[in-house]
Design a protein around this motif. Structure first.
Motif, PDB file in Angstrom:
ATOM      1  N   LEU A 139      58.146  59.207  44.172  1.00  0.00           N
ATOM      2  CA  LEU A 139      57.687  58.720  45.465  1.00  0.00           C
ATOM      3  C   LEU A 139      58.689  57.686  45.974  1.00  0.00           C
ATOM      4  O   LEU A 139      58.836  56.605  45.387  1.00  0.00           O
ATOM      5  CB  LEU A 139      56.291  58.102  45.337  1.00  0.00           C
ATOM      6  N   SER A 140      59.386  58.017  47.026  1.00  0.00           N
ATOM      7  CA  SER A 140      60.420  57.125  47.559  1.00  0.00           C
ATOM      8  C   SER A 140      60.086  56.737  48.995  1.00  0.00           C
ATOM      9  O   SER A 140      59.276  57.391  49.661  1.00  0.00           O
ATOM     10  CB  SER A 140      61.794  57.805  47.501  1.00  0.00           C
ATOM     11  N   TRP A 141      60.692  55.689  49.476  1.00  0.00           N
ATOM     12  CA  TRP A 141      60.424  55.207  50.830  1.00  0.00           C
ATOM     13  C   TRP A 141      61.696  54.610  51.407  1.00  0.00           C
ATOM     14  O   TRP A 141      62.633  54.261  50.685  1.00  0.00           O
ATOM     15  CB  TRP A 141      59.305  54.169  50.816  1.00  0.00           C
ATOM     16  N   ASN A 142      61.722  54.517  52.735  1.00  0.00           N
ATOM     17  CA  ASN A 142      62.862  53.919  53.443  1.00  0.00           C
ATOM     18  C   ASN A 142      62.552  52.471  53.791  1.00  0.00           C
ATOM     19  O   ASN A 142      61.457  52.154  54.267  1.00  0.00           O
ATOM     20  CB  ASN A 142      63.168  54.698  54.731  1.00  0.00           C
ATOM     21  N   GLY A 148      51.561  43.380  49.386  1.00  0.00           N
ATOM     22  CA  GLY A 148      50.240  43.545  49.966  1.00  0.00           C
ATOM     23  C   GLY A 148      50.097  44.778  50.840  1.00  0.00           C
ATOM     24  O   GLY A 148      48.982  45.084  51.292  1.00  0.00           O
ATOM     25  N   ALA A 149      51.182  45.468  51.083  1.00  0.00           N
ATOM     26  CA  ALA A 149      51.120  46.643  51.955  1.00  0.00           C
ATOM     27  C   ALA A 149      50.735  47.887  51.152  1.00  0.00           C
ATOM     28  O   ALA A 149      51.054  48.016  49.969  1.00  0.00           O
ATOM     29  CB  ALA A 149      52.453  46.863  52.648  1.00  0.00           C
ATOM     30  N   THR A 150      50.054  48.786  51.815  1.00  0.00           N
ATOM     31  CA  THR A 150      49.651  50.064  51.206  1.00  0.00           C
ATOM     32  C   THR A 150      50.458  51.192  51.833  1.00  0.00           C
ATOM     33  O   THR A 150      50.596  51.247  53.077  1.00  0.00           O
ATOM     34  CB  THR A 150      48.153  50.318  51.416  1.00  0.00           C
ATOM     35  N   ARG A 151      50.960  52.067  51.013  1.00  0.00           N
ATOM     36  CA  ARG A 151      51.686  53.241  51.491  1.00  0.00           C
ATOM     37  C   ARG A 151      50.955  54.494  51.020  1.00  0.00           C
ATOM     38  O   ARG A 151      50.436  54.543  49.900  1.00  0.00           O
ATOM     39  CB  ARG A 151      53.127  53.265  50.975  1.00  0.00           C
ATOM     40  N   GLY A 202      56.343  40.562  46.045  1.00  0.00           N
ATOM     41  CA  GLY A 202      57.594  40.657  46.782  1.00  0.00           C
ATOM     42  C   GLY A 202      57.760  42.052  47.353  1.00  0.00           C
ATOM     43  O   GLY A 202      56.927  42.944  47.149  1.00  0.00           O
ATOM     44  N   SER A 203      58.849  42.235  48.062  1.00  0.00           N
ATOM     45  CA  SER A 203      59.139  43.544  48.639  1.00  0.00           C
ATOM     46  C   SER A 203      59.747  44.464  47.590  1.00  0.00           C
ATOM     47  O   SER A 203      60.467  44.010  46.679  1.00  0.00           O
ATOM     48  CB  SER A 203      60.101  43.399  49.827  1.00  0.00           C
ATOM     49  N   LEU A 204      59.462  45.737  47.721  1.00  0.00           N
ATOM     50  CA  LEU A 204      59.994  46.729  46.793  1.00  0.00           C
ATOM     51  C   LEU A 204      60.974  47.648  47.515  1.00  0.00           C
ATOM     52  O   LEU A 204      60.784  47.978  48.693  1.00  0.00           O
ATOM     53  CB  LEU A 204      58.865  47.573  46.188  1.00  0.00           C
ATOM     54  N   MET A 205      62.001  48.067  46.793  1.00  0.00           N
ATOM     55  CA  MET A 205      62.968  49.017  47.316  1.00  0.00           C
ATOM     56  C   MET A 205      63.086  50.168  46.300  1.00  0.00           C
ATOM     57  O   MET A 205      62.934  49.961  45.097  1.00  0.00           O
ATOM     58  CB  MET A 205      64.338  48.365  47.509  1.00  0.00           C
ATOM     59  N   GLY A 206      63.354  51.372  46.768  1.00  0.00           N
ATOM     60  CA  GLY A 206      63.643  52.479  45.849  1.00  0.00           C
ATOM     61  C   GLY A 206      62.527  53.488  45.755  1.00  0.00           C
ATOM     62  O   GLY A 206      62.085  54.040  46.764  1.00  0.00           O
ATOM     63  N   ALA A 207      62.018  53.720  44.531  1.00  0.00           N
ATOM     64  CA  ALA A 207      61.036  54.780  44.305  1.00  0.00           C
ATOM     65  C   ALA A 207      60.245  54.488  43.042  1.00  0.00           C
ATOM     66  O   ALA A 207      60.666  53.703  42.186  1.00  0.00           O
ATOM     67  CB  ALA A 207      61.732  56.137  44.189  1.00  0.00           C
ATOM     68  N   VAL A 208      59.091  55.112  42.933  1.00  0.00           N
ATOM     69  CA  VAL A 208      58.294  55.087  41.701  1.00  0.00           C
ATOM     70  C   VAL A 208      58.003  56.534  41.314  1.00  0.00           C
ATOM     71  O   VAL A 208      57.924  57.425  42.173  1.00  0.00           O
ATOM     72  CB  VAL A 208      56.969  54.301  41.874  1.00  0.00           C
TER      73      VAL A 208
END
Length: 216
Positions: A139-142, A148-151, A202-208
């Motif tokens: 699961l990746s995102w731009n 606290g945000a939900t995707r 904190g903010s996340l970058m990349g993918a899980v």
């Protein structure tokens, strides 16, 4: 004048209009209409030397029992006790360990040179479950994923329908996953949604990466 000829190497036996050749005066031969008074430990069809026994129809070999005891059907050189060169049809139960198991059970391999066994696991509603699958998704995102945000991630799956049952979990052990909540999985036709919330601070970058087990 009557002439009697003694045949020492070949008997001609006449029975019901048939001529049958035998190699002994005792008449040790297999009749095409069956034999009587046979003794199971001395009478047999086969070879007494190290040669395979081969069976033909229409003058073409269809089966063989080789000198090692391996039998091939549609196979000229079998490598197992029974090897079938074609489809195998069962009109009755498959009986590993002389057990047919119970309805909806799975057959488990016990490894090399061991009989398989029936698993205690079974499908409770096989008419409603057509596919069981396990696979992995990244699961990746731009851009940054704020604390606290939900995707909601949508995964395309042509087997998925609204009645599917899908569970998901993170793959591997990662301290980062301790603060990411996997909220739920929602199923649809042709795809399903996975909801995650970032609670890492904190903010996340990349993918899980997640692992998915699905019942369709």
């Amino acid at each position: 004048m009557l002439i009697f000829i003694l045949l020492t190497s070949l008997d001609l036996c006449f029975a019901q209009g048939e001529t049958i050749n035998s190699t002994s005066a005792a008449g040790n031969f297999w009749k095409v209409k069956g034999n009587g008074s046979t003794v199971s430990n001395t009478n047999f069809v086969g070879t007494t030397d190290n040669v395979s026994l081969r069976f033909r129809t229409n003058n073409t070999e269809k089966a063989v029992i080789d000198s090692l005891g391996n039998m091939g059907i549609g196979i000229t050189t079998p490598t197992e006790r029974l090897q079938v060169g074609g489809n195998l049809r069962l009109d009755k139960a498959f009986m590993p360990g002389n057990s047919a198991g119970t309805a909806s059970q799975f057959l488990l391999s016990a490894g090399a040179n061991a009989a398989p066994t029936w698993s205690p696991f079974s499908i409770g509603n096989p008419t409603a479950t057509t596919i069981i699958a396990k696979y992995y998704a990244s699961l990746s995102w731009n851009g940054p994923w704020a604390n606290g945000a939900t995707r909601v991630f949508t995964i395309t799956d042509p087997n998925c329908i609204t009645a599917s049952s899908i569970s998901a979990s993170f793959t591997g052990i990662n301290a980062l996953y301790d603060s990411i909540n996997l909220n739920n999985v929602q199923t649809g036709n042709g795809s399903f949604n996975v909801s995650l919330t970032n609670n890492t601070g904190g903010s996340l970058m990349g993918a899980v990466s997640i692992s998915i087990i699905a019942f369709y």
